[in-house]
Each structure stands twice: as structure tokens, then as C-alpha cells.
Enzyme design. Structure first.
Site, PDB file in Angstrom:
ATOM      1  N   TYR A   1     -26.117  21.124 -59.685  1.00 43.21           N
ATOM      2  CA  TYR A   1     -25.855  20.060 -58.709  1.00 43.21           C
ATOM      3  C   TYR A   1     -26.701  18.871 -59.127  1.00 43.21           C
ATOM      4  CZ  TYR A   1     -25.512  17.544 -54.270  1.00 43.21           C
ATOM      5  OH  TYR A   1     -25.300  16.584 -53.300  1.00 43.21           O
TER       6      TYR A   1
ATOM      7  N   GLU B   1     -24.500  22.528 -53.569  1.00 40.18           N
ATOM      8  CA  GLU B   1     -24.818  21.965 -52.255  1.00 40.18           C
ATOM      9  C   GLU B   1     -24.651  23.035 -51.175  1.00 40.18           C
ATOM     10  OE1 GLU B   1     -24.372  17.712 -49.924  1.00 40.18           O
ATOM     11  OE2 GLU B   1     -22.926  18.174 -51.509  1.00 40.18           O
TER      12      GLU B   1
ATOM     13  N   ASP C   1     -15.303  18.534 -49.147  1.00 44.71           N
ATOM     14  CA  ASP C   1     -14.719  17.327 -49.734  1.00 44.71           C
ATOM     15  C   ASP C   1     -14.455  17.491 -51.223  1.00 44.71           C
ATOM     16  OD1 ASP C   1     -17.441  17.392 -50.198  1.00 44.71           O
ATOM     17  OD2 ASP C   1     -17.822  15.312 -49.618  1.00 44.71           O
ATOM     18  N   HIS C   2     -14.876  18.627 -51.802  1.00 43.13           N
ATOM     19  CA  HIS C   2     -14.537  19.013 -53.170  1.00 43.13           C
ATOM     20  C   HIS C   2     -13.526  20.147 -53.120  1.00 43.13           C
ATOM     21  CE1 HIS C   2     -18.153  17.079 -55.189  1.00 43.13           C
ATOM     22  NE2 HIS C   2     -18.513  17.065 -53.912  1.00 43.13           N
TER      23      HIS C   2
ATOM     24  N   ASP D   1     -21.217  20.231 -59.932  1.00 42.14           N
ATOM     25  CA  ASP D   1     -21.005  18.845 -59.500  1.00 42.14           C
ATOM     26  C   ASP D   1     -21.923  17.976 -60.346  1.00 42.14           C
ATOM     27  OD1 ASP D   1     -20.777  16.419 -58.272  1.00 42.14           O
ATOM     28  OD2 ASP D   1     -21.274  17.126 -56.255  1.00 42.14           O
TER      29      ASP D   1
END
Length: 268
Positions: free
Chosen positions: A113, A36, A258-259, A157
């Protein structure tokens, strides 16, 4: 040791000044997979590019051509890659910023991703199409690697929590994308075909370690997370894994995504 880290940066331009650039300057990883990234080459911040150059990183970037500012993956390596491949042999994903892999001596490392779906919407349809395409691609990649006496590592991810131990609030998510029965079964089949979840192998029988926490509420403070950032490897490489850690920020305010980075050390 070969050290590999993987992290969804939630936008490289936003994450850079918040801590990503400093983390890349400090890490001792040999390979870093980013997801991302949300940027094309011309969008990358000068400070980030300078840091990569100063610390000897080779950047392989695969942005989304169809939707600027979305998706995007990258692989950073200390050594220059022998070869680079983008996409998963399907027109829909050729320029989607979902997958890139690089060849190093005896090893292929990929940054993934996987689409994030929403039940009952076209986004879930997109995710399911990717799953249908990606499984046979991985099967062929594994066969080819075996013929070449090469190991393969797919970091990224994956947007699927495989088991109840991989999501803190699993009961509240049984009907949500990321924990749907058919998604979990897809991973089960993948592992049954010879791929190995490296972090789970090193942390059996425990909840987590989680790698993603929502920005909403107190999810991070309460460790109400998901383990969706995976190192998935061929068996030979997985057998050489010695340690796996989630580089969780000390406080909510110190997060730059947020990861959190998932870092694994493999015996050479």
C-alpha cells in the site's frame, strides 16, 4: 494455474459485511493481497475470521502500529507461508502497515500500500520518501530472488498511474499526486530495471482496465477511473501470466470498496 488477486478494501471492517467476506468465500484464488485493511488482529470481525477459517485461508496481517485505523496490508494464502517479512528495511516503514511479503515454494508474494500523496503537503513528502526507499529495496529483493531461483510478485495499490492510458482524465490530473512526472518516471525506471507490469502486458494498447473509481459524482458509472492496482513481477513469472481481469461490480450499489479486485492467472 496459480491465481492471485489483489484489492484495496478501504477498511476491512466496513467492507466485510458489504461483500468482502462473501467474495473471499467464493473466490478460487490461491493468494489474495489486501491493502488499507485499517485493522489490527483484535479488530478483525468474527464473521470474517470464521469465513477465512472455513475456506482454508492462512492470514498474514501487517497493521499500522503508529496510526491505528490507517493503512495496513495483508496476504491470504491457501498454503501456509514458509517465511514472512514486514517492512522495507527502513525504520520509518517498519511498522507503518505499508508492505508485507510471504514466501511460498519458488515464489515470494508481497502486498503493497504505497502512500497516497497530496501535492504541497507533508503527505507528498512521505510518499516521495517511500519511493526513494522502496526502489533500492526492490532491486535487492530481485537480486536475492534470482540467486535463489525464486520469482517475486508485488501486488497492491501503487497509487501511481504510469501512463495516459492508465487514467481516464489524465489531462486534468497532470499536477496531481498519482500522475506527477517524477512519480511516473519512478515507475518507468523500475520497469526498465527488469520488473514487469503484468496487467498492462496482457492488455496492451488499451485504456485501462481501471481498478479505482472515486465515490464522488458518477465516476464509476462513467468508468472515469485510474489503473493503480498493479501486479508487478519478475520477468519469469510475468511470462507465465495467462489472463488478467478487474472484477468490477455490476452496479455502483454492489461495490464494497472504491477499488475492484485485480485477478491474474499464472501458469504453474
Amino acid at each position: 494455474m496459480l491465481t492471485v488477486s489483489s484489492v484495496n478494501v478501504n477498511g476491512v471492517r466496513a467492507a466485510g459485511p458489504k461483500g468482502l467476506t462473501a467474495w473471499l468465500a467464493a473466490t478460487d484464488a490461491d493468494v489474495v493481497c489486501l491493502q488499507e485493511t485499517r485493522a489490527r488482529h483484535e479488530d478483525l470481525p468474527a464473521a470474517l475470521l470464521a469465513a477465512l477459517d472455513a475456506h482454508g485461508w492462512h492470514l498474514t496481517l501487517a497493521p499500522s502500529g503508529a496510526a491505528r485505523g490507517r493503512a495496513g496490508v495483508a496476504v491470504l494464502t491457501r498454503a501456509e507461508p514458509e517465511a514472512v517479512r514486514i517492512g522495507v528495511d527502513a525504520a520509518e516503514w517498519a511498522d507503518a502497515g505499508r508492505y508485507v511479503e510471504v514466501d511460498l515454494p519458488g515464489l515470494t508474494v508481497a502486498s503493497l500500500y504505497l502512500p497516497n500523496g497530496t501535492v504541497g503537503t507533508p503527505r507528498q513528502d512521505e510518499k516521495d520518501r517511500f519511493l526513494a526507499t522502496f526502489a533500492p529495496y526492490l532491486a535487492l529483493r530481485r537480486e536475492k530472488a534470482a540467486a535463489e531461483d525464486r520469482e517475486v510478485l508485488v501486488c497492491g495499490d501503487w497509487n501511481i498511474a504510469h501512463a495516459e492510458a492508465d487514467i481516464r482524465n489524465w489531462r486534468g490530473n497532470v499536477r496531481n499526486s498519482g500522475f506527477l512526472p517524477h512519480e511516473r518516471a519512478w515507475l518507468t525506471e523500475l520497469y526498465g530495471a527488469g520488473w514487469v507490469d503484468v496487467v498492462r502486458g496482457l492488455h496492451p494498447g488499451v485504456d485501462g482496465p481501471y481498478s479505482w473509481w472515486s465515490y464522488r459524482g458518477r465516476a464509476f458509472d462513467n468508468d472515469t477511473g485510474w489503473r493503480i492496482d498493479l501486479h508487478v513481477a519478475t520477468a519469469g513469472l510475468a511470462g507465465r501470466a495467462r489472463s488478467a481481469v478487474v472484477e468490477r461490480a455490476a452496479t455502483h450499489g454492489e461495490r464494497w470498496s472504491d477499488h475492484a479486485p485485480v485477478t491474474v492467472r499464472y501458469a504453474s
